[in-house]
Motif scaffolding. Structure first.
Motif, PDB file in Angstrom:
ATOM      1  N   ALA A 118      46.190  68.005  68.318  1.00 32.92           N
ATOM      2  CA  ALA A 118      45.879  67.983  66.885  1.00 32.92           C
ATOM      3  C   ALA A 118      47.071  67.641  65.970  1.00 32.92           C
ATOM      4  N   PRO A 119      48.187  68.379  66.047  1.00 32.21           N
ATOM      5  CA  PRO A 119      49.264  68.061  65.090  1.00 32.21           C
ATOM      6  C   PRO A 119      49.866  66.683  65.319  1.00 32.21           C
ATOM      7  N   ARG A 120      49.860  66.226  66.568  1.00 30.87           N
ATOM      8  CA  ARG A 120      50.400  64.891  66.883  1.00 30.87           C
ATOM      9  C   ARG A 120      49.514  63.794  66.310  1.00 30.87           C
ATOM     10  N   LEU A 121      48.203  63.971  66.473  1.00 31.90           N
ATOM     11  CA  LEU A 121      47.255  62.975  65.954  1.00 31.90           C
ATOM     12  C   LEU A 121      47.310  62.950  64.434  1.00 31.90           C
ATOM     13  N   ALA A 122      47.310  64.135  63.823  1.00 33.68           N
ATOM     14  CA  ALA A 122      47.336  64.209  62.355  1.00 33.68           C
ATOM     15  C   ALA A 122      48.622  63.584  61.812  1.00 33.68           C
TER      16      ALA A 122
ATOM     17  N   ASP B 154      38.469  57.461  65.117  1.00 40.95           N
ATOM     18  CA  ASP B 154      37.438  57.953  66.034  1.00 40.95           C
ATOM     19  C   ASP B 154      38.044  58.582  67.282  1.00 40.95           C
ATOM     20  N   THR B 155      39.086  57.959  67.797  1.00 42.11           N
ATOM     21  CA  THR B 155      39.732  58.499  69.000  1.00 42.11           C
ATOM     22  C   THR B 155      40.328  59.865  68.701  1.00 42.11           C
ATOM     23  N   ALA B 156      40.933  59.997  67.539  1.00 36.69           N
ATOM     24  CA  ALA B 156      41.571  61.255  67.164  1.00 36.69           C
ATOM     25  C   ALA B 156      40.539  62.364  66.961  1.00 36.69           C
ATOM     26  N   LYS B 157      39.489  62.092  66.180  1.00 33.76           N
ATOM     27  CA  LYS B 157      38.506  63.154  65.926  1.00 33.76           C
ATOM     28  C   LYS B 157      37.700  63.448  67.180  1.00 33.76           C
ATOM     29  N   GLY B 158      37.452  62.422  67.995  1.00 35.33           N
ATOM     30  CA  GLY B 158      36.726  62.629  69.253  1.00 35.33           C
ATOM     31  C   GLY B 158      37.495  63.532  70.198  1.00 35.33           C
ATOM     32  N   ALA B 159      38.793  63.310  70.302  1.00 31.57           N
ATOM     33  CA  ALA B 159      39.611  64.121  71.211  1.00 31.57           C
ATOM     34  C   ALA B 159      39.620  65.580  70.761  1.00 31.57           C
ATOM     35  N   VAL B 160      39.884  65.781  69.485  1.00 34.30           N
ATOM     36  CA  VAL B 160      39.970  67.150  68.958  1.00 34.30           C
ATOM     37  C   VAL B 160      38.617  67.858  69.087  1.00 34.30           C
TER      38      VAL B 160
ATOM     39  N   LYS C 212      42.100  54.443  53.833  1.00 36.07           N
ATOM     40  CA  LYS C 212      42.909  55.661  53.640  1.00 36.07           C
ATOM     41  C   LYS C 212      42.002  56.895  53.494  1.00 36.07           C
ATOM     42  N   ALA C 213      40.857  56.718  52.841  1.00 29.94           N
ATOM     43  CA  ALA C 213      39.917  57.843  52.703  1.00 29.94           C
ATOM     44  C   ALA C 213      39.346  58.223  54.079  1.00 29.94           C
ATOM     45  N   ARG C 214      39.072  57.221  54.907  1.00 32.44           N
ATOM     46  CA  ARG C 214      38.598  57.481  56.269  1.00 32.44           C
ATOM     47  C   ARG C 214      39.638  58.290  57.057  1.00 32.44           C
ATOM     48  N   ILE C 215      40.894  57.875  56.916  1.00 28.22           N
ATOM     49  CA  ILE C 215      41.977  58.606  57.588  1.00 28.22           C
ATOM     50  C   ILE C 215      42.051  60.030  57.045  1.00 28.22           C
ATOM     51  N   ALA C 216      41.936  60.167  55.725  1.00 27.95           N
ATOM     52  CA  ALA C 216      42.054  61.505  55.111  1.00 27.95           C
ATOM     53  C   ALA C 216      40.957  62.436  55.607  1.00 27.95           C
ATOM     54  N   LYS C 217      39.715  61.938  55.734  1.00 25.10           N
ATOM     55  CA  LYS C 217      38.663  62.858  56.198  1.00 25.10           C
ATOM     56  C   LYS C 217      38.819  63.156  57.684  1.00 25.10           C
ATOM     57  N   THR C 218      39.428  62.231  58.440  1.00 23.16           N
ATOM     58  CA  THR C 218      39.721  62.505  59.851  1.00 23.16           C
ATOM     59  C   THR C 218      40.778  63.600  59.961  1.00 23.16           C
ATOM     60  N   ILE C 219      41.817  63.488  59.139  1.00 22.39           N
ATOM     61  CA  ILE C 219      42.875  64.505  59.152  1.00 22.39           C
ATOM     62  C   ILE C 219      42.296  65.858  58.726  1.00 22.39           C
ATOM     63  N   ALA C 220      41.437  65.853  57.707  1.00 20.52           N
ATOM     64  CA  ALA C 220      40.839  67.114  57.239  1.00 20.52           C
ATOM     65  C   ALA C 220      40.046  67.773  58.370  1.00 20.52           C
ATOM     66  N   PHE C 221      39.301  66.973  59.135  1.00 26.31           N
ATOM     67  CA  PHE C 221      38.575  67.543  60.278  1.00 26.31           C
ATOM     68  C   PHE C 221      39.552  68.117  61.305  1.00 26.31           C
ATOM     69  N   ILE C 222      40.573  67.335  61.668  1.00 25.89           N
ATOM     70  CA  ILE C 222      41.544  67.795  62.678  1.00 25.89           C
ATOM     71  C   ILE C 222      42.165  69.111  62.228  1.00 25.89           C
ATOM     72  N   GLU C 223      42.516  69.183  60.945  1.00 27.91           N
ATOM     73  CA  GLU C 223      43.207  70.384  60.452  1.00 27.91           C
ATOM     74  C   GLU C 223      42.256  71.567  60.277  1.00 27.91           C
ATOM     75  N   SER C 224      40.941  71.314  60.376  1.00 29.97           N
ATOM     76  CA  SER C 224      39.979  72.416  60.290  1.00 29.97           C
ATOM     77  C   SER C 224      39.850  73.157  61.625  1.00 29.97           C
ATOM     78  N   ILE C 225      40.385  72.561  62.676  1.00 29.28           N
ATOM     79  CA  ILE C 225      40.269  73.157  64.013  1.00 29.28           C
ATOM     80  C   ILE C 225      41.479  74.053  64.273  1.00 29.28           C
TER      81      ILE C 225
END
Lengths: 168, 168
Positions: free
Chosen positions: B10-14, B62-68, B90-103
Motif C-alpha cells: 500500500a504505501p509503496r503504491l500510493a 487498476d493494478t494498484a487498487k487490485g493488489a490492495v 489526476k482525479a483517477r489517481i487521487a481516488k485510487t490513492i484514497a482507496f489505498i489509504e482507506s485500507i
C-alpha cells in the motif's frame, strides 16, 4: 511470517534479469530477420537527453547487484560498461545473475534496519535497508528494465508484457 | 522483523502514484507552455499496438487498487475508463490513492499465503499473496508508470528519474 529481505530482493531481481535476457534474444532475432544493425537499437534513446538502450541494461544490472551487495554487506562487484552487442549485454546480465545467486538468504535477511549510505551523483543519502530496497532499488531497477523494453518495443521488436513479467 | 505485506504494498503504491500525479502536472505545464494539445500526449503510443499514455495511467491505477483490494480481501472498486484530460487522470489517481489509504495495515498483513485467483485475459491463474505481490502486481504496476513516464519523456516533457522515484 512476513516477507524476508531476501525474498523481496535477490530472487525477484534475478527473475526479471532472466526475462530481460530473453527479451534481448528476441531483439537479436528481430535484427537478423529485418537486417537491422543491432547498434540502431542498442544506441537508441527515447529522447536525446535520455540514456541509450545499452545503458538502460547496464544500469538495471548495476542497480540489482548494488542492492544485493549493499544489503548483504559485501563489496559491490565492478563491471566495466564496455558492452555493445546483444550477446555482450546478455553476458553482463549473466554475470550479474551469477553474483546475485552467489549470495545466501542469511546474508541479506535481517537487513531491514541496516544503514545504507549511497552517493547519487552529487547527493549523499542515508537510508534504512527496507526503505532503500522498496523505495529506491526496486523502483529504479524496474525503471531501467521497462525503459529498455519500451525502446525495443518502440523500434518494432515483437514483445509483450508477458516477456517482461515472465513467470512470477 | 521482516517486511510486512502492508509495508511492501500500500504505501509503496500510493507513493509512486503521488509521483505520477506530479509528473502529469509537469505534462500539463509543458502543454500550456508549448501550445500542445494535451490529447497529443495522452493518446500517444510508443508503437501502434501499444496502449496510449492515458491507458498506462488507468492500468497503473487498476493494478494498484487490485493488489490492495485482493490482498485485503475486499471488493476491487470499479473505476470506469473515461478520463481524457490530465486533470481527469489526476482525479483517477487521487481516488485510487484514497482507496489505498482507506485500507488498514491489519487488513493486508498476513496475506503472504492467501490464495489469489486472477483472470489475465483468457488465462486464469492461482498464486499465493506474496508471489502475486512481488512477482506480478509490483512489476506490472511499475511497468505502466514507467511507460507513461517514457511516453511523456519521448515527447519532450521535462522530467527526470527523480520525478518518478520521489522521496523513498
Amino acid at each position: 511470517m512476513n516477507i524476508s529481505m531476501y525474498q523481496a530482493s535477490a530472487p525477484r531481481l534475478a527473475n526479471t534479469l532472466k526475462n530481460l535476457s530473453a527479451i534481448l534474444d528476441k531483439a537479436q532475432i528481430y535484427c537478423d530477420a529485418k537486417k537491422i544493425e543491432p547498434a540502431a537499437l542498442t544506441h537508441f534513446r527515447l529522447y536525446p537527453n535520455m540514456l541509450p538502450m545499452k545503458r538502460q541494461v547496464q544500469i538495471a544490472c548495476d542497480t540489482a547487484k548494488g542492492a544485493v551487495a549493499r544489503l548483504a554487506g559485501v563489496e559491490v562487484p565492478k563491471h566495466e560498461d564496455t558492452e555493445e552487442s546483444f550477446a555482450e549485454l546478455k553476458a553482463r546480465i549473466a554475470k550479474t545473475i551469477a553474483f546475485i545467486e552467489s549470495i545466501k538468504p542469511a546474508q541479506i535477511d535481517g537487513s531491514e534496519e541496516k544503514n545504507i549510505h549511497l552517493k547519487l551523483g552529487a547527493v549523499e543519502v542515508d537510508w534504512k535497508g527496507m526503505q532503500y530496497l522498496l523505495g529506491h532499488a526496486l523502483p529504479n531497477f524496474y525503471f531501467h528494465v521497462v525503459t529498455a523494453y519500451d525502446i525495443l518495443r518502440h523500434n518494432g521488436v515483437e514483445l509483450g508484457k508477458r516477456d517482461y513479467i515472465g513467470n512470477p
